[in-house]
Design an enzyme around this catalytic site. Structure first.
Site, PDB file in Angstrom:
ATOM      1  N   GLU A   1       0.847  -1.198   0.000  1.00  0.00           N
ATOM      2  CA  GLU A   1       0.000   0.000   0.000  1.00  0.00           C
ATOM      3  C   GLU A   1       0.879   1.242   0.000  1.00  0.00           C
ATOM      4  O   GLU A   1       2.061   1.161   0.306  1.00  0.00           O
ATOM      5  CB  GLU A   1      -0.854   0.041   1.286  1.00  0.00           C
ATOM      6  CG  GLU A   1      -1.751  -1.152   1.457  1.00  0.00           C
ATOM      7  CD  GLU A   1      -2.398  -1.194   2.852  1.00  0.00           C
ATOM      8  OE1 GLU A   1      -2.256  -0.222   3.619  1.00  0.00           O
ATOM      9  OE2 GLU A   1      -3.019  -2.222   3.153  1.00  0.00           O
TER      10      GLU A   1
ATOM     11  N   LYS B   1       2.213   4.597   1.681  1.00  0.00           N
ATOM     12  CA  LYS B   1       2.349   5.068   3.065  1.00  0.00           C
ATOM     13  C   LYS B   1       2.057   6.559   3.076  1.00  0.00           C
ATOM     14  O   LYS B   1       2.890   7.383   2.714  1.00  0.00           O
ATOM     15  CB  LYS B   1       3.742   4.783   3.611  1.00  0.00           C
ATOM     16  CG  LYS B   1       3.841   5.170   5.079  1.00  0.00           C
ATOM     17  CD  LYS B   1       5.131   4.702   5.698  1.00  0.00           C
ATOM     18  CE  LYS B   1       5.142   4.903   7.188  1.00  0.00           C
ATOM     19  NZ  LYS B   1       4.912   6.274   7.616  1.00  0.00           N
TER      20      LYS B   1
ATOM     21  N   ASP C   1       1.327  10.269   4.343  1.00  0.00           N
ATOM     22  CA  ASP C   1       1.957  11.064   5.379  1.00  0.00           C
ATOM     23  C   ASP C   1       0.903  11.972   6.014  1.00  0.00           C
ATOM     24  O   ASP C   1       0.670  13.082   5.576  1.00  0.00           O
ATOM     25  CB  ASP C   1       3.080  11.891   4.753  1.00  0.00           C
ATOM     26  CG  ASP C   1       4.113  12.268   5.764  1.00  0.00           C
ATOM     27  OD1 ASP C   1       4.004  11.800   6.919  1.00  0.00           O
ATOM     28  OD2 ASP C   1       5.022  13.027   5.416  1.00  0.00           O
TER      29      ASP C   1
ATOM     30  N   TYR D   1      -6.986   1.893   6.229  1.00  0.00           N
ATOM     31  CA  TYR D   1      -6.083   0.809   5.835  1.00  0.00           C
ATOM     32  C   TYR D   1      -6.081  -0.380   6.797  1.00  0.00           C
ATOM     33  O   TYR D   1      -5.286  -1.304   6.639  1.00  0.00           O
ATOM     34  CB  TYR D   1      -4.658   1.321   5.670  1.00  0.00           C
ATOM     35  CG  TYR D   1      -4.131   2.101   6.865  1.00  0.00           C
ATOM     36  CD1 TYR D   1      -3.927   1.469   8.080  1.00  0.00           C
ATOM     37  CD2 TYR D   1      -3.849   3.454   6.768  1.00  0.00           C
ATOM     38  CE1 TYR D   1      -3.462   2.167   9.173  1.00  0.00           C
ATOM     39  CE2 TYR D   1      -3.375   4.159   7.859  1.00  0.00           C
ATOM     40  CZ  TYR D   1      -3.181   3.517   9.058  1.00  0.00           C
ATOM     41  OH  TYR D   1      -2.732   4.211  10.141  1.00  0.00           O
TER      42      TYR D   1
ATOM     43  N   LYS E   1      10.556   3.040   3.378  1.00  0.00           N
ATOM     44  CA  LYS E   1      10.548   4.490   3.203  1.00  0.00           C
ATOM     45  C   LYS E   1      11.268   4.902   1.925  1.00  0.00           C
ATOM     46  O   LYS E   1      12.228   4.257   1.511  1.00  0.00           O
ATOM     47  CB  LYS E   1      11.266   5.144   4.393  1.00  0.00           C
ATOM     48  CG  LYS E   1      10.654   4.809   5.751  1.00  0.00           C
ATOM     49  CD  LYS E   1       9.556   5.748   6.120  1.00  0.00           C
ATOM     50  CE  LYS E   1      10.068   7.086   6.504  1.00  0.00           C
ATOM     51  NZ  LYS E   1       9.693   7.541   7.812  1.00  0.00           N
TER      52      LYS E   1
ATOM     53  N   CYS F   1      16.528  48.217   7.225  1.00  0.00           N
ATOM     54  CA  CYS F   1      15.744  47.497   6.215  1.00  0.00           C
ATOM     55  C   CYS F   1      16.487  47.498   4.875  1.00  0.00           C
ATOM     56  O   CYS F   1      16.938  48.549   4.422  1.00  0.00           O
ATOM     57  CB  CYS F   1      14.375  48.158   6.068  1.00  0.00           C
ATOM     58  SG  CYS F   1      13.435  47.520   4.678  1.00  0.00           S
TER      59      CYS F   1
ATOM     60  N   CYS G   1      14.241  49.954   2.408  1.00  0.00           N
ATOM     61  CA  CYS G   1      14.048  51.392   2.607  1.00  0.00           C
ATOM     62  C   CYS G   1      15.062  52.013   3.563  1.00  0.00           C
ATOM     63  O   CYS G   1      15.079  53.233   3.740  1.00  0.00           O
ATOM     64  CB  CYS G   1      12.632  51.673   3.098  1.00  0.00           C
ATOM     65  SG  CYS G   1      12.368  51.160   4.814  1.00  0.00           S
TER      66      CYS G   1
ATOM     67  N   CYS H   1      11.103  45.571   9.800  1.00  0.00           N
ATOM     68  CA  CYS H   1      11.373  46.929   9.336  1.00  0.00           C
ATOM     69  C   CYS H   1      10.361  47.846  10.003  1.00  0.00           C
ATOM     70  O   CYS H   1       9.170  47.560  10.026  1.00  0.00           O
ATOM     71  CB  CYS H   1      11.216  46.984   7.820  1.00  0.00           C
ATOM     72  SG  CYS H   1      11.018  48.659   7.190  1.00  0.00           S
TER      73      CYS H   1
ATOM     74  N   CYS I   1       7.944  52.026   3.803  1.00  0.00           N
ATOM     75  CA  CYS I   1       8.833  51.093   3.103  1.00  0.00           C
ATOM     76  C   CYS I   1       8.130  50.560   1.847  1.00  0.00           C
ATOM     77  O   CYS I   1       7.017  50.033   1.933  1.00  0.00           O
ATOM     78  CB  CYS I   1       9.198  49.936   4.027  1.00  0.00           C
ATOM     79  SG  CYS I   1      10.148  48.653   3.199  1.00  0.00           S
TER      80      CYS I   1
HETATM   81  S1  IVH Z   1      -0.492   0.130   8.865  1.00  0.00           S
HETATM   82  C1  IVH Z   1       0.095  -2.144  12.564  1.00  0.00           C
HETATM   83  N1  IVH Z   1      -0.796   1.238   6.503  1.00  0.00           N
HETATM   84  O1  IVH Z   1       2.339   5.020   9.129  1.00  0.00           O
HETATM   85  C2  IVH Z   1       0.030  -1.411  11.317  1.00  0.00           C
HETATM   86  N2  IVH Z   1       0.066   2.575   8.266  1.00  0.00           N
HETATM   87  O2  IVH Z   1       4.804   4.537  10.559  1.00  0.00           O
HETATM   88  C3  IVH Z   1       0.176   0.045  11.474  1.00  0.00           C
HETATM   89  N3  IVH Z   1       0.505   4.888   7.628  1.00  0.00           N
HETATM   90  O3  IVH Z   1       0.948   4.858  12.330  1.00  0.00           O
HETATM   91  C4  IVH Z   1      -0.171   0.892  10.396  1.00  0.00           C
HETATM   92  N4  IVH Z   1      -0.133   4.724   5.551  1.00  0.00           N
HETATM   93  O4  IVH Z   1      -0.056   6.485  10.632  1.00  0.00           O
HETATM   94  C5  IVH Z   1      -0.406   1.401   7.775  1.00  0.00           C
HETATM   95  N5  IVH Z   1      -1.150   2.093   4.380  1.00  0.00           N
HETATM   96  C6  IVH Z   1      -0.766   2.268   5.639  1.00  0.00           C
HETATM   97  C7  IVH Z   1      -0.292   3.511   6.110  1.00  0.00           C
HETATM   98  C8  IVH Z   1       0.110   3.617   7.436  1.00  0.00           C
HETATM   99  C9  IVH Z   1       0.338   5.531   6.472  1.00  0.00           C
HETATM  100  C10 IVH Z   1       1.047   5.493   8.854  1.00  0.00           C
HETATM  101  C11 IVH Z   1       0.246   5.233  10.087  1.00  0.00           C
HETATM  102  C12 IVH Z   1       1.175   4.527  11.015  1.00  0.00           C
HETATM  103  C13 IVH Z   1       2.495   4.986  10.516  1.00  0.00           C
HETATM  104  C14 IVH Z   1       3.578   4.033  10.907  1.00  0.00           C
END
Ligand code: IVH
Length: 667
Positions: free
Chosen positions: A114, A116, A118, A225, A314, A408, A411, A426, A431
């Site tokens: 999946e 990840k 942010d 998720y 990551k 500044c 000016c 300033c 200005c």
């Molecule tokens: S699974 C036990 N799936 O990443 C499983 N987390 O670094 C825990 N996150 O706390 C999470 N996308 O906030 C999962 N597709 C995804 C995610 C995801 C973002 C975040 C989530 C988690 C953090 C962990």
């Protein structure tokens, strides 16, 4: 030797606690995720070597930070775990090997991959299909109860589809799209409010609001998720679980997920998503690799911090090395002077970066940046790249310090740094840099809304010396405008007409347009309601101001200071003489809207939600973010969602956009 290790260990604990607090509690991180990860890994490495050093409150023993005071806490149905990170293909292979060692399968393992996201992890508890509790992750065991805030997110159903189980705790990530994040920051900058560093902070800051009406105005989204506790067991894999969530009405990202057979397919997915990263409308920081079969997940189990059946793979931080060629100083409307590094242009994951914000001089000192330095810059889910660290080892001796300016740069007026503020300002009221920003703000959409008066014309007005203050706009003539490059008769007429039309803007807009520090759209409305005229506000005392519920010392001081300035009073007088007479809501008093609370939901076709809300407050009504029994009307536009359902549930009258316009017209 071990003495120094123990010392470093203590130092790491302290640093990680500090950065955890900045990140989770204050939504104001000072280091990048990659830097945090490095510290964390160093800590874990020491703990592996010397387990006797581990204390119960080591940052490795917890998942997040304690909940904020101010929110009730709520225990999670099952702990909300974190994920162990992998940074390289080697680490993913290591993960696969550890899974195989435990499970001893005959062939490759299926992994569900999946994105990840942010954002901020949340749990949504549905009982008998109804959303009863919503919470943040908190420390993983107890979360902050933010049910009301989560209810304002339209993508979160308040009720699940019919076949919903008795109880289910759904997990997902709340996030903000990049375009929405930029818009929000623009608006905040206009209002003199602090901008968010990145979309994740914006999402977190928006969700952890004590007033859910604030959350309701923020464009938050969610992807679900996972599942915590659940009374239904009708799925046996991660992908089936997501399909189930979708059937219940929850938002999942199945389109950008995939089952990968073995590590090679996982790596292919990773590379595909990495290439797609810049095109996504939201920020991701990697992929999540999960063992697909739930029975295998159960056999692998979890550690105190993270499941053994998943890894966050990551993406590399979007960093590059370059050189600070020059530091330029930018002067904003409030006189704030911001240092900006002009860089040797460098490509960072597909984008050429030629400048980076240095924020302020505290930051310059913290990072030890000099003009001419080699630096590492990073782009995150942010429009403005920033410097992560300098490379002092590459210095030639010709690098120059970056001094706080005494005057500044535009000016030449003296510069002052107010107590408790990191930014020098300033002090020159005339200005040109400040005037330019002041004019832009004054004419902007949420302020006097002078159609057509954008940066281009403002620059010409300044170049020709036609305006020295906002009041001068109202004495401009056609002849003045003909001195512009490329100005025709019709254009000039339109611009003058737009300027003239702004003379009768509501008082709240006018007060916002004045650019009083800390007085944004909302507080301008509060002041307009309370004082009714600009003249009355000029005489307001600090005590009268702080007596107003939403106004604290800082705002009161700022307002008083603004109206004490002879320069500002002179401009106000000039504006009045030019016929700028803002109208107050009271003048339209005795209307159908006065004293009534409105909630808008769905997309309106004639105006933005902000405009519609302004129309309500200008007529003495109130615009709220969520529906309750106290709501008088809900105005439902296209695709009205949960608020509409709630209104129906509570028996609150629902108006169409047409009904609303009729109500406005009938005054
Ligand atoms: S699974 C036990 N799936 O990443 C499983 N987390 O670094 C825990 N996150 O706390 C999470 N996308 O906030 C999962 N597709 C995804 C995610 C995801 C973002 C975040 C989530 C988690 C953090 C962990």
């Amino acid at each position: 030797m071990s003495g120094t290790v123990a010392k470093r260990y203590e130092e790491l604990c302290r640093l990680l606690h500090h950065h955890n607090h900045l990140y989770y509690v204050l939504d104001r991180p000072e280091i990048s995720d990659a830097q945090y990860d490095r510290l964390f890994r160093e800590l874990v490495a020491i703990e592996k070597e010397q387990p006797e050093l581990i204390t119960a409150d080591s940052p490795s023993q917890r998942v997040g930070a304690p909940p904020l005071e101010g929110f009730a806490t709520v225990p999670h149905s099952q702990p909300m775990l974190s994920l162990q990170n992998a940074l390289t293909l080697g680490e993913i292979k290591e993960f696969d090997a550890s899974v195989k060692r435990s499970l001893k399968p005959s062939g490759a393992i299926d992994y569900f991959c999946e994105l990840k996201l942010d954002g901020l992890a949340v749990e949504l508890v549905y009982q008998k299909g109804r959303l009863t509790v919503g919470a943040t992750r908190g420390d993983g065991v107890n979360g902050e109860k933010i049910t009301e805030n989560l209810r304002t997110i339209r993508q979160i159903p308040l009720a699940l589809a019919d076949e919903a189980p008795e109880l289910v705790a759904v997990r997902g990530e709340v996030y903000m799209e990049l375009a929405d994040f930029r818009r929000l920051n623009e608006e905040r900058e206009n209002n003199g409010e602090a901008v968010f560093a990145n979309p994740r902070n914006a999402a977190a800051g928006s969700l952890r609001q004590l007033d859910s009406a604030v959350t309701a105005r923020r464009p938050l989204k969610i992807f679900c998720y996972g599942i915590g506790a659940c009374t239904e067991k009708g799925f046996s894999s991660q992908s089936q679980m997501l399909e189930k969530l979708r059937r219940w009405g929850l938002r999942v990202n199945l389109e950008q997920s995939r089952i990968a057979r073995g590590v090679d397919e996982v790596a292919a997915f990773y590379n595909e998503i990495l290439a797609l990263r810049e095109e996504l409308p939201f920020e991701i920081d990697g992929i999540v690799v999960k063992v697909e079969r739930l029975d295998l997940q159960a056999r692998l189990g979890v550690t105190s911090r993270a499941p053994r059946w998943a890894r966050a793979w990551k993406f590399p931080p979007r960093q590059a090395e370059t050189r600070v060629e020059e530091v330029r100083l930018q002067v904003g409307r409030t006189g704030a002077i911001t240092p900006v590094a002009k860089l040797t242009p460098v490509r960072v994951s597909g984008v050429t970066v030629a400048s980076a914000s240095l924020h302020n001089w505290d930051e310059i000192a913290r990072l030890d940046i000099r003009q001419g330095d080699h630096v590492i810059i990073e782009r995150a889910g942010d429009v403005i790249p920033y410097v992560v660290r300098s490379l002092p080892e590459k210095r030639t001796g010709r690098e120059a310090a970056i001094p706080v300016p005494a005057v500044c740069p535009v000016c030449g007026s003296p510069v002052a740094r107010l107590e408790g503020e990191v930014i020098p300002r300033c002090q020159g009221l005339d200005c040109p840099a400040r005037l330019r920003e002041t004019l832009k703000h004054f004419a902007s959409r949420n302020a006097m809304d002078i159609d057509g008066l954008g940066e281009r014309y403002i620059d010409q007005l300044l170049r020709l010396g036609l305006v020295k203050s906002v009041a001068d706009l109202y004495t401009l003539t056609k002849e003045d405008l003909f001195r512009f490059e490329r100005m025709g008769d019709k254009l000039a007429e339109n611009l003058l007409a737009a300027i003239a039309a702004s003379k009768k803007r509501p008082l709240a807009r006018f007060l916002h347009a004045l650019g009083i520090r800390h007085v944004g759209v909302h507080l301008a409305r509060v002041l307009s309601d309370r004082f009714g005229s600009a003249a009355a506000l000029t005489k307001a005392s600090r005590e009268e101001l702080t007596a107003i519920h939403e106004i604290g010392d800082q705002v009161a001081d700022s307002v008083v200071r603004f109206f004490q300035s002879p320069h500002n009073l002179a401009i106000l007088k000039q504006l009045e003489d030019a016929g700028v007479v803002p109208e107050t809501g009271e003048k339209k008093g005795g209307t159908a809207l006065a004293g009534k609370t409105f909630v808008f939901t769905g997309a309106l076709s004639r105006f933005t939600r902000q405009e519609a809300e302004a129309m309500v407050t200008e007529r003495g009504g109130r615009a709220a973010g969520s529906v309750s029994r106290k709501t008088d009307f809900v105005v439902a536009g296209e695709e009205a969602g949960s608020k509409y359902r709630k209104a129906v549930e509570l028996g609150v009258p629902v108006l169409s956009e047409e009904d609303f316009i009729r109500l406005l017209g009938g005054q």
